[in-house]
Motif scaffolding. Structure first.
Motif: not given
Length: 61
Positions: A19-39
């Motif tokens: 829920e509060d994962c910094f990396l997930r939110h950062h990657f989602r803002r920077t690269y998009g939700k597909t990249y964040a999900h894959r990471f």
């Protein structure tokens, strides 16, 4: 372990760590939700743990 217990465990792990994962939110803002999900699935230790829990769920059937 019943299916319901496995789903509760997955929900608990996601609420606690994702829920509060910094990396997930950062990657989602920077690269998009597909990249964040894959990471999360491929590189994050919590994602790997969720994959293991999911395998037990799929083996349950």
């Amino acid at each position: 372990m019943q299916r319901r217990d496995i789903l509760k465990e997955m929900d608990y792990v996601m609420e606690t760590y994702c829920e509060d994962c910094f990396l997930r939110h950062h990657f989602r803002r920077t690269y998009g939700k597909t990249y964040a999900h894959r990471f999360c699935i491929q590189h994050c230790t919590v994602g790997e743990n969720l994959k293991k829990i999911g395998q037990t769920l799929s083996n349950y059937y």
